[in-house]
Design a protein around this motif. Structure first.
Motif, mmCIF file in Angstrom:
data_model
loop_
_atom_site.group_PDB
_atom_site.id
_atom_site.type_symbol
_atom_site.label_atom_id
_atom_site.label_comp_id
_atom_site.label_asym_id
_atom_site.label_seq_id
_atom_site.Cartn_x
_atom_site.Cartn_y
_atom_site.Cartn_z
ATOM 1 N N GLU A 1 21.702 73.342 80.994
ATOM 2 C CA GLU A 1 20.672 71.704 81.360
ATOM 3 C C GLU A 1 20.603 71.423 80.585
ATOM 4 O O GLU A 1 20.779 71.427 79.168
ATOM 5 C CB GLU A 1 18.993 72.457 81.421
ATOM 6 C CG GLU A 1 19.204 73.517 82.807
ATOM 7 C CD GLU A 1 18.937 72.806 83.678
ATOM 8 O OE1 GLU A 1 18.806 71.488 84.253
ATOM 9 O OE2 GLU A 1 19.585 73.446 84.593
ATOM 10 N N GLN B 1 24.638 71.415 84.348
ATOM 11 C CA GLN B 1 23.292 70.380 84.891
ATOM 12 C C GLN B 1 23.099 69.045 84.072
ATOM 13 O O GLN B 1 22.805 69.443 83.132
ATOM 14 C CB GLN B 1 22.737 71.478 85.506
ATOM 15 C CG GLN B 1 23.562 72.560 86.990
ATOM 16 C CD GLN B 1 24.422 71.883 87.311
ATOM 17 O OE1 GLN B 1 23.739 71.070 87.970
ATOM 18 N NE2 GLN B 1 25.922 72.424 87.924
ATOM 19 N N ALA C 1 20.156 67.448 84.054
ATOM 20 C CA ALA C 1 18.685 67.606 84.343
ATOM 21 C C ALA C 1 17.650 66.512 84.041
ATOM 22 O O ALA C 1 17.106 66.241 84.926
ATOM 23 C CB ALA C 1 17.857 68.841 83.586
ATOM 24 N N GLY D 1 16.101 71.522 78.399
ATOM 25 C CA GLY D 1 17.306 71.888 78.068
ATOM 26 C C GLY D 1 18.076 71.223 76.690
ATOM 27 O O GLY D 1 17.311 70.569 76.293
#
Length: 308
Positions: free
Chosen positions: A198, A223, A225, A243
């Motif tokens: 993240e 990803q 976040a 993250g």
């Protein structure tokens, strides 16, 4: 006995200048339209000014009021008067030899919360009679109009009346929280790939282009976040275990709630500029603040806590 003619009220020069400047900032960078909604108290005051002048200064339209050629001339003259008054105020303020009173300081949220405020107690011990009025904002305040006395910014000023000093650089590094590393582990090659992790990015704007481009180049499927336009928000998100994120190394390296993630490179550092109007730079109370700010970025680098 003949009665004296009633005295004519003075023209509110500074009010005219400030009113048209505020109305124009939302439309154009210079005063050419000076449009105002006419049912407001401002509109009524301008109508009264026209009545005293016995001429049309503003054209009415459904969008508001637009200055006529004569009105624009009046606005230009009003700005001249305002600048002279402001210059006199700066001269008087700069002439004071006392290290007391109030100094209005503006800085970005990150500089204010992470660099200035934690060290403010030292300043207070040395200058107990001086109050800092701190404005945490990215909005560029006008030092010539005394919207602030001193400014810290990450871009160099262009105005010739502003004295700028380069204080130092803000280096950023990649960090995560111990709780996040326990859950998700440490990326084996964070310089190349954050896949499976993240990541927290800055807001998608030109102001954060350098930082976002560096981090986005290493996502490799990682990803996103969270995006935020506040360094303090990103700092809280990283320490909270959301993250990985880029944070100021001068602060994050010494925070036990953070772990530095080793990368071979880092984003280009941001330069911190200290700014003051030339009319105020020698005033003792201003010098006290300038010297205090100049010392903030020369402390020894804290010890880094790196990922295992």
């Amino acid at each position: 006995m003949r009665s004296a003619a009633p005295a004519r009220a003075s023209v509110p020069w500074r009010w005219i200048a400030s009113t048209c400047r505020r109305s124009s900032q939302s439309r154009m960078p210079c005063i050419t339209t000076c449009s105002l909604p006419h049912p407001t108290p401002v509109g009524r005051r301008l109508a009264a000014l026209e009545q005293r002048a016995e001429m049309r200064l503003f054209e009415r339209s459904p969008e508001g009021w637009a200055a006529t050629a004569v009105g624009l001339g009046l606005v230009a003259r009003a700005e001249q008067v305002e600048n002279e008054v402001l210059a006199a105020e700066r001269e008087l303020s700069g002439a004071s030899e006392r290290v007391t009173g109030v100094v209005r300081l503006t800085a970005t949220e990150m500089l204010a919360t992470r660099f200035i405020v934690p060290h403010l107690w030292r300043f207070r011990e040395k200058y107990p009679g001086l109050t800092i009025d701190l404005i945490s904002s990215n909005r560029p305040l006008d030092l010539a109009r005394r919207e602030a006395d001193v400014a810290l910014r990450l871009t160099r000023p262009q105005q010739p009346s502003i004295v700028a000093r380069r204080l130092g650089e803000i280096e950023l590094g990649l960090y995560g929280a111990p709780s996040y590393l326990e859950r998700r582990g440490t990326p084996p090659e964070p310089e190349r790939s954050l896949r499976g992790h993240e990541v927290i990015l800055f807001a998608a704007s030109r102001a954060f282009a350098i930082e976002n481009e560096w981090l986005e180049a290493r996502l490799d499927g990682g990803q996103v976040a969270l995006r935020a336009d506040s360094v303090s928000t990103i700092y809280s998100a990283v320490t909270g275990g959301v993250g990985f994120g880029l944070l100021p190394s001068a602060v994050a390296d010494d925070d036990p709630a953070l772990v530095r993630i080793d990368t071979h490179s880092s984003p280009e550092p941001r330069v911190v500029w200290q700014m003051v109007h030339r009319d105020l730079q020698r005033a003792p109370r201003i010098r006290a603040v300038l010297d205090f700010l100049g010392d903030l970025l020369v402390h020894n680098r804290p010890r880094r806590r790196r990922a295992p």
